[in-house]
Each structure stands twice: as structure tokens, then as C-alpha cells.
Design an enzyme around this catalytic site. Structure first.
Site, PDB file in Angstrom:
ATOM      1  N   ASP A  21       0.567   0.212  -9.662  1.00 40.63           N
ATOM      2  CA  ASP A  21       1.865  -0.054 -10.303  1.00 40.63           C
ATOM      3  C   ASP A  21       2.639   1.242 -10.547  1.00 40.63           C
ATOM      4  O   ASP A  21       3.123   1.490 -11.657  1.00 40.63           O
ATOM      5  CB  ASP A  21       1.674  -0.783 -11.637  1.00 40.63           C
ATOM      6  CG  ASP A  21       0.733  -1.967 -11.540  1.00 40.63           C
ATOM      7  OD1 ASP A  21       0.779  -2.665 -10.519  1.00 40.63           O
ATOM      8  OD2 ASP A  21      -0.047  -2.184 -12.486  1.00 40.63           O
ATOM      9  N   GLU A 201       6.686 -11.000  -9.008  1.00 42.26           N
ATOM     10  CA  GLU A 201       6.512 -10.018 -10.073  1.00 42.26           C
ATOM     11  C   GLU A 201       6.868  -8.628  -9.545  1.00 42.26           C
ATOM     12  O   GLU A 201       7.293  -8.461  -8.397  1.00 42.26           O
ATOM     13  CB  GLU A 201       5.066 -10.032 -10.593  1.00 42.26           C
ATOM     14  CG  GLU A 201       4.030  -9.602  -9.556  1.00 42.26           C
ATOM     15  CD  GLU A 201       2.597  -9.636 -10.075  1.00 42.26           C
ATOM     16  OE1 GLU A 201       2.357 -10.267 -11.122  1.00 42.26           O
ATOM     17  OE2 GLU A 201       1.711  -9.027  -9.426  1.00 42.26           O
TER      18      GLU A 201
END
Length: 326
Positions: A21, A201
């Protein structure tokens, strides 16, 4: 390090190991800041460098650690560093120590000049506009400025029926409070968004000429993880779902030949020349994962120089880059 000291990689060579991420922010003074999820999911880290590729070897410091109990006590995920109104902000998702899946978006603020050494204040959960927002599993919040106004985009599961993760957008009143109702931007409509879980997402925003692009990740976090994209004319209303165009096919997915597995959760940053667009994302170098892919530590940070075909970005692992001394 020479700011232009990079080469194309043999595709699957990571830029920074064991950091998922990833998010890289380039400040107005030209400095680069790096943050990402760590495999332990227990803290927020930062690196700073005068060049993009220099981030690889810079010392990493911890600026915040999870709570021992209560909210912000588990699953510290996907931090992003932003600068607005003369202050630094970290956006991240976290569960509670006693309920690790009660994931919600939280905000930290630093009013000092240096976010590496400054004091970070907890502002709590991102404040909603009404009683409908952030009531269920919510994460991967990003913020962006457009034509003098600020907006945020995040992923949230619907709170009834099958737990589908949609992307939502809203305006910002302050860096820690929404100013509008949430608007659904994208749902997992296609088969490639529904493998393992029905998921949209990890939004990332890119501005290029007269368009905005919003990339996102889809499906479960293993080999099936991939990236989709929305786009809108810069003059369009970003809070109008119908003004956005959604691509029918993924823009980046697993490429076994090139050794890139489960690419996703990306962001964008300018290269040192201030011109080239660099995509920052994570992927694995293998697909044989034991147990839950979420807890496999070997998601690594990659850099990819975007190509352009007129107004269409080109995402190709052949354009992955690393420093020459790696």
C-alpha cells in the site's frame, strides 16, 4: 545520488521490499516522502529523500504506533501523507484492539515544518457529513485538490446483504471533516472485480492535461488482485457519478511472464524532472501463498513510469524502474 540515475528493471525487481500500500508525496520544496503498510500492521513509518529513487536507501522512522487498547489498536493500513493549509496530515485505516475488523479511516495532524521530527496529533476518525458514512468497514482514504476545492475518496462495504466494497467520494470542509454526502463512484460490476471478494478499493488520483484519472484495486489480495480506472474531464463535476467513465477491462493485472503477481494499491507522483508521471504500487514476485494473502509479508513497492497515448495512460511492467545501484 544522481536524480536521473535509474534504469528499466527486469520487471519483477522491487523498489522497496516488504512495503505494501505504498504512498509517495513530493513536497513543494522538491523533497520526497514515502510511507506504506508494514507487515506487522502496527505503526506508521516515513522516509524522506531529495530524490525519488533516493527513498530506497533512506533511514525509515516510526512517527506513530498503534494503541494498546481501543480504537486505532489493530490493522494499521495504507497510510498516506498530505500537506494542506500549512499542516501535514496522515490518513490511515485502523481497527480496534478488541475488534480488529472494525476498520475505519483516521487522521493525524502535524503543524511543525518537519513531519519526520514534528509532533503528530490524533484527530480521531474522519468526521462524516451525516449519519450514513463510515458505519461499516471503511478504508483506503485518499484526498486531492481540484480547482481550489478538496475531495476525498475511500472504500466502504455496504452494511447489509453481501459485503460489497464500493468506492465513494465526498467534498471536504476541513482535512478531517466531510462537507457533502457521500456519492458512489464505483461498484465491483465486472467479473475481474469479483474474484474471492467483490471489491473496489485503494483509489489513486492522477491529473494529466485536461483530465483526471482515478485508479483503484479490485478482487481479493492474492494473484487475482488487479487495477481498474475511472476518468473524467477536468471541467466535469467530480461529485457526479455519471460524469466519470469506467474502463471495462483491468488496466494492470498479474503477468506471470514478467513475474508480477497481484499488482495494486497504487498512487502517482512526478519524477524529479517534474514532468514524467510515476506510478507507485505493490505486487508480489510469486503466486504460491500459504494461508491468508493479507498476512503474507512479501508485497513489495514498485515504481513504473507511465507512457501516454494521447490522453490515455499506458501501464506496462516493462517500464518498472529502480536505482542503478540497486
Amino acid at each position: 545520488m544522481n536524480k536521473n540515475n535509474y534504469i528499466k528493471t527486469p520487471y519483477n525487481q522491487p523498489f522497496i521490499l516488504n512495503r505494501a500500500d505504498p504512498y509517495i508525496y513530493r513536497h513543494k520544496d522538491g523533497a520526497y516522502y514515502f510511507t506504506a503498510s508494514v507487515p506487522e500492521y502496527d505503526r506508521i513509518i516515513l522516509r524522506r529523500s531529495d530524490s525519488l529513487l533516493g527513498l530506497k536507501h533512506e533511514k525509515e522512522i516510526t512517527v506513530w504506533e498503534k494503541h494498546d487498547k481501543g480504537v486505532m489498536g489493530a490493522h494499521i493500513w495504507a497510510p498516506e501523507l498530505h500537506y494542506a493549509n500549512g499542516c501535514w496530515y496522515l490518513y490511515f485505516a485502523a481497527g480496534a484492539a478488541e475488534d480488529i475488523w472494525a476498520i475505519r479511516p483516521y487522521v493525524l495532524e502535524c503543524k511543525d515544518e518537519d513531519p519526520m521530527t514534528g509532533v503528530w496529533k490524533e484527530l480521531g476518525m474522519m468526521q462524516p457529513f451525516d449519519e450514513y458514512t463510515f458505519r461499516d468497514f471503511s478504508l483506503d482514504m485518499t484526498v486531492f485538490e481540484h480547482k481550489g476545492s478538496w475531495y476525498c475518496v475511500w472504500a466502504e462495504k455496504v452494511s447489509s446483504g453481501k459485503k460489497i466494497s464500493n468506492l465513494y467520494i465526498a467534498g471536504l470542509e476541513t482535512p478531517w471533516k466531510l462537507s457533502t454526502e457521500q456519492v458512489t463512484l464505483s461498484s465491483p460490476d465486472y467479473d475481474w472485480e469479483r474474484i474471492g471478494f467483490w471489491v473496489n478499493e485503494g483509489p489513486g488520483v492522477l491529473k494529466h492535461e485536461d483530465k483526471l484519472y482515478l485508479t483503484y484495486s479490485a478482487s481479493a489480495t492474492g494473484e487475482c488482485y488487479c487495477m481498474g480506472m475511472l476518468s473524467i474531464d477536468a471541467d466535469g463535476d467530480v461529485l457526479d457519478k455519471n460524469a466519470w467513465k469506467k474502463e471495462r477491462l483491468p488496466i494492470l493485472k498479474t503477468n506471470q511472464e514478467k513475474g508480477i503477481f497481484g499488482p495494486g494499491h497504487n498512487t502517482f507522483v512526478k519524477a524529479d524532472d517534474g514532468i514524467k508521471d510515476i506510478m507507485v504500487y505493490h505486487a508480489r514476485r510469486y503466486d504460491e501463498i500459504e494461508g491468508d494473502p493479507l498476512y503474507d509479508p512479501n508485497r513489495h513497492t514498485y515504481l513504473m513510469e507511465l507512457g501516454w497515448d494521447h490522453a490515455t495512460p499506458i501501464f506496462d511492467a516493462e517500464n518498472n524502474i529502480i536505482a542503478k545501484d540497486c
